[in-house]
Structures are given as C-alpha cells and as structure tokens.
Design a protein around this motif. Sequence first.
Motif, PDB file in Angstrom:
ATOM      1  N   PRO A  97       0.828  -1.207   0.000  1.00  9.53           N
ATOM      2  CA  PRO A  97       0.000   0.000   0.000  1.00  9.53           C
ATOM      3  C   PRO A  97       0.869   1.265   0.000  1.00  9.53           C
ATOM      4  O   PRO A  97       1.999   1.255   0.457  1.00  9.53           O
ATOM      5  CB  PRO A  97      -0.814  -0.115   1.291  1.00  9.53           C
ATOM      6  CG  PRO A  97      -0.066  -1.068   2.147  1.00  9.53           C
ATOM      7  CD  PRO A  97       0.716  -1.966   1.239  1.00  9.53           C
ATOM      8  N   MET A  98       0.275   2.319  -0.528  1.00 11.57           N
ATOM      9  CA  MET A  98       0.964   3.618  -0.526  1.00 11.57           C
ATOM     10  C   MET A  98       1.075   4.107   0.908  1.00 11.57           C
ATOM     11  O   MET A  98       0.239   3.775   1.747  1.00 11.57           O
ATOM     12  CB  MET A  98       0.157   4.651  -1.322  1.00 11.57           C
ATOM     13  CG  MET A  98       0.573   4.789  -2.733  1.00 11.57           C
ATOM     14  SD  MET A  98      -0.120   6.255  -3.551  1.00 11.57           S
ATOM     15  CE  MET A  98      -1.525   6.757  -2.644  1.00 11.57           C
ATOM     16  N   PRO A  99       2.097   4.912   1.204  1.00 11.23           N
ATOM     17  CA  PRO A  99       2.181   5.492   2.541  1.00 11.23           C
ATOM     18  C   PRO A  99       0.899   6.259   2.870  1.00 11.23           C
ATOM     19  O   PRO A  99       0.287   6.871   1.989  1.00 11.23           O
ATOM     20  CB  PRO A  99       3.372   6.436   2.442  1.00 11.23           C
ATOM     21  CG  PRO A  99       4.170   5.957   1.280  1.00 11.23           C
ATOM     22  CD  PRO A  99       3.185   5.330   0.344  1.00 11.23           C
ATOM     23  N   ASP A 100       0.486   6.223   4.119  1.00 10.31           N
ATOM     24  CA  ASP A 100      -0.795   6.830   4.495  1.00 10.31           C
ATOM     25  C   ASP A 100      -0.758   8.354   4.570  1.00 10.31           C
ATOM     26  O   ASP A 100      -1.782   8.994   4.752  1.00 10.31           O
ATOM     27  CB  ASP A 100      -1.296   6.243   5.824  1.00 10.31           C
ATOM     28  CG  ASP A 100      -0.319   6.467   6.972  1.00 10.31           C
ATOM     29  OD1 ASP A 100       0.751   7.078   6.760  1.00 10.31           O
ATOM     30  OD2 ASP A 100      -0.640   6.020   8.092  1.00 10.31           O
ATOM     31  N   TYR A 101       0.398   8.942   4.379  1.00 12.24           N
ATOM     32  CA  TYR A 101       0.477  10.400   4.445  1.00 12.24           C
ATOM     33  C   TYR A 101       0.269  11.073   3.076  1.00 12.24           C
ATOM     34  O   TYR A 101       0.392  12.292   2.957  1.00 12.24           O
ATOM     35  CB  TYR A 101       1.806  10.859   5.082  1.00 12.24           C
ATOM     36  CG  TYR A 101       3.062  10.306   4.443  1.00 12.24           C
ATOM     37  CD1 TYR A 101       3.664  10.939   3.356  1.00 12.24           C
ATOM     38  CD2 TYR A 101       3.659   9.158   4.935  1.00 12.24           C
ATOM     39  CE1 TYR A 101       4.803  10.447   2.786  1.00 12.24           C
ATOM     40  CE2 TYR A 101       4.812   8.660   4.374  1.00 12.24           C
ATOM     41  CZ  TYR A 101       5.381   9.305   3.298  1.00 12.24           C
ATOM     42  OH  TYR A 101       6.526   8.807   2.736  1.00 12.24           O
ATOM     43  N   GLU A 115      -2.270  10.839  -0.723  1.00  2.00           N
ATOM     44  CA  GLU A 115      -3.368  10.221  -1.480  1.00  2.00           C
ATOM     45  C   GLU A 115      -3.487  10.950  -2.821  1.00  2.00           C
ATOM     46  O   GLU A 115      -3.131  12.115  -2.944  1.00  2.00           O
ATOM     47  CB  GLU A 115      -4.680  10.239  -0.704  1.00  2.00           C
ATOM     48  CG  GLU A 115      -5.212  11.609  -0.330  1.00  2.00           C
ATOM     49  CD  GLU A 115      -6.498  11.490   0.483  1.00  2.00           C
ATOM     50  OE1 GLU A 115      -7.520  11.977  -0.028  1.00  2.00           O
ATOM     51  OE2 GLU A 115      -6.457  10.938   1.584  1.00  2.00           O
ATOM     52  N   GLU A 159       3.342   7.608  -7.230  1.00  4.76           N
ATOM     53  CA  GLU A 159       3.475   6.484  -6.300  1.00  4.76           C
ATOM     54  C   GLU A 159       4.913   5.985  -6.250  1.00  4.76           C
ATOM     55  O   GLU A 159       5.449   5.709  -5.183  1.00  4.76           O
ATOM     56  CB  GLU A 159       2.547   5.332  -6.695  1.00  4.76           C
ATOM     57  CG  GLU A 159       1.137   5.508  -6.242  1.00  4.76           C
ATOM     58  CD  GLU A 159       0.277   4.280  -6.556  1.00  4.76           C
ATOM     59  OE1 GLU A 159       0.804   3.139  -6.483  1.00  4.76           O
ATOM     60  OE2 GLU A 159      -0.908   4.467  -6.866  1.00  4.76           O
ATOM     61  N   ARG A 163       7.097   6.145  -2.904  1.00  4.50           N
ATOM     62  CA  ARG A 163       7.556   4.877  -2.332  1.00  4.50           C
ATOM     63  C   ARG A 163       9.079   4.876  -2.153  1.00  4.50           C
ATOM     64  O   ARG A 163       9.594   4.351  -1.168  1.00  4.50           O
ATOM     65  CB  ARG A 163       7.120   3.705  -3.217  1.00  4.50           C
ATOM     66  CG  ARG A 163       5.638   3.409  -3.134  1.00  4.50           C
ATOM     67  CD  ARG A 163       5.264   2.306  -4.126  1.00  4.50           C
ATOM     68  NE  ARG A 163       3.843   2.223  -4.344  1.00  4.50           N
ATOM     69  CZ  ARG A 163       3.029   1.461  -3.632  1.00  4.50           C
ATOM     70  NH1 ARG A 163       3.500   0.743  -2.656  1.00  4.50           N
ATOM     71  NH2 ARG A 163       1.738   1.438  -3.900  1.00  4.50           N
ATOM     72  N   ASP A 221       9.722   6.995   0.801  1.00  4.24           N
ATOM     73  CA  ASP A 221       9.304   6.288   2.010  1.00  4.24           C
ATOM     74  C   ASP A 221      10.319   5.210   2.381  1.00  4.24           C
ATOM     75  O   ASP A 221      10.617   5.004   3.557  1.00  4.24           O
ATOM     76  CB  ASP A 221       7.911   5.694   1.821  1.00  4.24           C
ATOM     77  CG  ASP A 221       7.250   5.381   3.140  1.00  4.24           C
ATOM     78  OD1 ASP A 221       6.800   4.228   3.327  1.00  4.24           O
ATOM     79  OD2 ASP A 221       7.198   6.277   4.011  1.00  4.24           O
TER      80      ASP A 221
END
Length: 124
Positions: A16-20, A22, A36, A40, A43
């Motif tokens: 999943p993509m980092p939650d910070y 969208e 993305e 990523r 991240d």
Amino acid sequence: MRAVTNGSDRPLPNGPMPDYVEHKEGVNQVGKLSAEAVVREYDAAVKEIEALGAELSEAAKKCEAMVAGVHAMVGEIKELAANYREEGKRYFLQIEDCSLMTSEVRTVCETLKKKIAAGSSLPA
C-alpha cells in the motif's frame, strides 16, 4: 551499518501507498504511477533513515551505560585511594609511636644503668 546500494539494484517498494499521501482527483494513470513510485522511494529512504536513527540511539545507550560504569569505577578508585592514604597514615603514626617508645626505653635504661652504677660504687 547499512550499505547504501544503487537505486537500480533494488526493486521498487510495493504494497500500500504510505498513508500520508493520497491521489488527487483527475490525475491520470501515468501520473498516479509516477507519483506512487517517487513517494515509495522516498518512504523507503525514510525507513532506512529511521533504522539508522534507531541504531544510533542504541549505540548512544551503550555509550551512556559505559560512561556510567566508568563514573562508578572512578568513585571506587577514589575510595580505594582514600583508604590507602589512611592506611599509610596509620603505619606512619605507628612507626613514629614505636620510635618514640624505643627512645623512651633507651632513656629509662640509661638512667637505670647510671643509678645501678652509682649504687655499686658506694661502700657497702
């Protein structure tokens, strides 16, 4: 210590993509995939940086423990030095007391010898 590798040697992070972050509405598929991929990579780098921070924190704890041990040992060394100093002083005083007593015994013996010598020279 972690080895830094060339970005082409590592597969792109997945999951999943980092939650910070969208996606904004209206961004096309190429834009989404590109964004993305970049986030990523960032991240993944953040996770490496955080891991390095954890390693440094652990090293700091070990150093602090070592410093605390050294401080404790210095305290023990100071106590040992004070005890040796006191023991040296005790022997010093003991030797001087023995020396004074020996001098006093000699003086008493010489005085007694003189009295005995003076008494034996008197007619009987």
